[in-house]
Write an enzyme that holds these catalytic residues in place. Sequence first.
Site: not given
Ligand code: PLP
Length: 404
Positions: A121, A198, A201, A224, A362
Site C-alpha cells: 500500500h 502491516d 488487511q 477495518k 493505493c
Molecule cells: C488501509 C490500509 C492501510 C492504511 O490504513 P489507514 O487506516 O488509512 O491508515 C495500509 N496498508 C494496508 C494494507 C491497508 O489496507
Amino acid sequence: MLDVQKIRKDFPILQREVNGKPLIYFDNAATSQTPQQVIDAIVDYYSNYNANIHRGVHSLSQEATDAYEQARLKIQKHFNAKQSHEIIFTSGTTHSINLVANGFSSLLKKGDEIIVSALEHHSNIVPWQMLCERTGASLKVIPMNENGDLILSEYEALLNKNTKLVFVNHISNALGTINPIEYIIEKAHAIGAAVLVDGAQSCPHLKPDVQALDVDFYVCSAHKICGPTGVGMLYGKEEWLNKLPPYQGGGEMIAEVSFEKTTYAGLPHKFEAGTPNICGGIAFGAALDYMNAIGFENIAEYENELLEYGTAELQKIEGLKIYGTAKEKTSVISFNVGSIHPYDIGTILDKMGIAVRTGHHCAQPIMDFYKIPGTIRASFMFYNTKEEIDAFITALKKAIMMLS
Ligand SMILES: *Cc1c(COP(=O)(O)O)cnc(C)c1O
C-alpha cells in the site's frame, strides 16, 4: 458456524437503501461497517464518562482512564503481546508506520538497506522513501509474479549484511494475497534485520499472534475491524520501542520538563503525546470483543466460502479477468472486464445500490505491474451473503451490457 442473518441485524447500516435499492456493501477492504455494540460503546462514552485521561483526580477522568487502559489490555490479549506497554495507540496504520519510520531516522546510515514488497500500500512505501532520503539508506523491492505472489527466492537474494529493515504487508489490500510472513521474518532475523508487518488487511480476517510470529512491529487500523476511524495500534517489541526516539513532543509523553531539559515518559506514553482518541480506543476494544465473540475461525471459514463462490461466479462472465490468484488469499477480488473502464462499472453498480471500489487501491506499483490503470475490487466481510453476490453478478452483467 456463524449465523449471518443474526449478525446482519447487528449492523444498522445494512438495513438502509442506496439509490432506492438495498445496500450491498462490498468495499470492506477500504473500511468495514460498525455493529451496534461498537456504536453503543461510543454513545456510552460521550453520554456518561467523557473526560480527559491520566491527568484527572476526579471520577469521570478515572473512569475514562480505566476504560481506555482496559482497551489496551484487550488489544494486548488479542494480539498476544507479552506486555501491555508494547501496545501503542495511534490514529491508524499510516500513523503507526510513520512513527516507526521516523524513529529509524536516527538508527540508519548511508549504505544501509530497507526491503519492501511489490505488493505494498502507498502508506507502506512513501514513509520508507522519505526515511531513505533523510538517511541515505536505499530501498529494495521484493518482486511479485503474475499470480500476485511474492517471489521468495528474489527476497533471499536481496538480504545481506546491510539490510536493516524489512517491511511487508500481511495481506495485500489490492489482491488479497496472504504473504508468508513467518518465512519472511525468519530469514530477516537470520541476518539481524528487523521486520514490520502491516496488518491492516489481515486483522479483519485472522488473529495474529505477535509472539509466535516473533515479529518486531505489527500495525493495524480499527476501522477495518468493525471499529471507528481515527484509531489504530502499533505493537512493538519492548527492546525496539525503547530504542526508538519519541515521534511527537507534547503533553502526556514526558516525565519532567524544564527549559533546560526534558526527560521522556516510559512506554507506552513516550509515543502517545497529547490527548488521544479516547473514545476511539475504547470502541476499538469493543470491536475486538465483538469479533472474538463470533470467532476468527468461523469468520475465516465463512469468508472463504464467499470468496470461492464469488470467484466462481465472476469467472463465468466472458471477458472478465481476475487479478491476484494466489493460493493463499482472503475475500478480496480485483478484476476488470474487457477494456471497460473500472470507474464506469463502479458508477453503474452504485446506481443499483452496490458499493465496490474502483481505481488503483493505493497500490499503483501493482497496477503498473499488470499494465492497467486500476481494477474493480469487491471485498467481503462475514456479514455479506451469497444472495448479495448473486445480486452483484446480475447488476454487473447489466452494467457490462450497457457499456459494451
Ligand atoms: C488501509 C490500509 C492501510 C492504511 O490504513 P489507514 O487506516 O488509512 O491508515 C495500509 N496498508 C494496508 C494494507 C491497508 O489496507
